[in-house]
Every structure is written in C-alpha cells, then in structure tokens.
Scaffold this active site. Structure first.
Site: not given
Length: 280
Positions: A89, A137, A141
């Site tokens: 994830h 992502e 992040h």
C-alpha cells in the site's frame, strides 16, 4: 525555486545530512527549495517544519480481497490475474500533511522496476493505472522520505519498498502457521499477532474493514520502522488520514481500522472474477 532541488541531497556532505535529520517542532507550511538544499534550522525556519522532522515510517501491506470490501462502488475494484499475494500500500513517513511537491516523478524513474512493481505494488482500482498509484505515493509520501540518503530518489524509494516487501513475506509466514484465506473460518487478533510478531515486531497493527455482511474483514498490516528501517519505532496515532483517503475514490473516510481484539475477523480468499464478492 520549487524545482529539482531534492536530487541535490544525494551529494550533500554527511554533516548536512545529519542536520537534515534533526527534529523540529514548528509549523508544517512553507518549506522552500533552499531549506531542503541547505537543511536550515535557524530562526529563518521558525514558522516552518523541517522536511525530516519525522522519526518513524509505516510500511503498509494490503490484502487485495480485503481492499475491495471497503469500496462503496463494486465496479471500481480489480485484482489483476497475476496478483495472488499481499501487495504494497505504501511506505509513509509519519508526519504532518505538508510535503515537498517540488520533485515530480516520471515513468522513466521506475522503468527498470516496473515488472516487480506491477506484481507487488499494483493499483487495485480500475480508474487508476499502477503508474499513477506509484506517482501519487511518491509525491504524497516518498518526497517526504527523501531527506534520508537511502530513500532520496524515486528509484531508491521504490527499490527500498520492494526490498521490504521481500523481507516481510507475511503470506509465507501465515501459511506456515495454518492461517490461510477462507470464507468460513474466522480468526482472532491475538492469535494472528502471535504468528506475525516474531517477523514484524510487537508494534505492528492488524487492520480491518467491514464487508457488505457487516463482518470484520482483514484489510492490511502496518509495520512501524525507524529512519534506518529497523523494526519497532514508537509512534502515536495514525498516518495522515487526509493523505491516505485521497488514494481511494468511492470512499470518503480513511480506509481501515484496528481489528477489534475481541471480535472474529475474516481473511477472505482472492477472487479475480468477483473481487468484492469472493464468497458469493
């Protein structure tokens, strides 16, 4: 100045890299390119949050059959035919909502990893390609993690994530202990934690979602890691819910909650034809 400054971190001297990792407790807005380049920590940054103020990361694995359960729209979910295992994830620094958005990611950045990423980090949404999932992502992040030398480019960030996925092969661990996907058999959190703790540490979190039958269904596992990617970093609270929820159209609240320790939960099998209704 919001440009390609983060790549300059690769060549920074050790002393500057050390400064970049010093904690800061100021506001999370307004860090500019010069701050990333020089790791400023003086009065000029009094109202800014240093990009490496975080101390922990969460490496999060999701179970595809569980992922499909929390989507309101059944037509959104897909599980590619080659996906029969736990998938990534994300790898998320635990920090505030702001992250440097000055380092875009391109397909060429991860082209050499594409085959492995497609298997272990696929998009499970029909409306989002795997590359756009990876790009999201990284920008949400990965760029926040780039102040650590081993994570300081899209290629390195995804290489490390894939290495962690190989290290934490929880499907193999669970199968060896007799914990296998089933439509009938339910599990308890303490029993599964006992299986996973020797491999993931005591601080991992088992998360569930509710399915259409209002049952607790295993969705993902969150594994806390320190800067140097060792197990067991202390952290409080959850990853920024706003960032997490943006990845999932068709679902307003952030996905997942700790599986209630007293309630049974189901580890559903993967069904590529009916991903949201594997037991119907």
């Amino acid at each position: 100045m919001w440009c390609s400054v983060l790549p300059l971190l690769v060549g920074l001297a050790p002393a500057v890299l050390f400064l970049l990792q010093l904690p800061d407790h100021t506001d999370a807005q307004g860090v500019n390119c010069e701050d990333y380049k020089y790791g400023r920590q003086d009065s000029e940054l009094h109202d800014k949050k240093h990009p490496c103020s975080w101390k922990c990361l969460l490496f999060t694995l999701q179970w595809p059959a569980g992922f499909c359960q929390f989507l309101n729209n059944e037509s959104l979910c897909r599980i590619p035919e080659n996906v029969n295992n736990w998938t990534i994830h994300g790898l998320w620094p635990l920090r505030g909502r702001s992250c440097c958005d000055c380092w875009p990611m391109f397909h060429s950045d991860v082209q050499e990893l594409e085959a492995e990423l497609t298997e272990y980090w696929p998009s499970l949404l029909k409306i989002k390609s795997s590359f756009h999932f990876w790009k999201d992502e990284w920008e949400k992040h990965g760029a926040c993690a780039a102040c650590v030398e081993g994570l300081n480019s899209p290629l390195r960030y995804f290489q490390i994530s894939l290495k962690l996925r190989r290290q934490f092969d929880i499907h193999k661990v669970l199968e060896a202990a007799g914990v296998t996907p089933s439509c009938e058999r339910a599990y308890k959190v303490p029993d599964v934690r006992q299986v996973l703790a020797p491999h993931l540490g005591d601080k991992h979190e088992i998360q569930c979602v509710k399915d259409h039958k209002d049952r607790q269904v295993w969705f993902q596992v969150k594994i806390p890691l320190s800067h140097n990617l060792t197990l067991g970093c202390d952290h409080h609270g959850n990853i920024d819910g706003e960032l997490e929820s943006r990845s999932y159209p068709g679902r307003t609240p952030p996905p997942g909650h700790p599986c209630p320790p007293e309630d049974p939960f189901y580890y559903l099998p993967i069904d590529h034809e009916q991903p949201q209704r594997p037991c119907d």
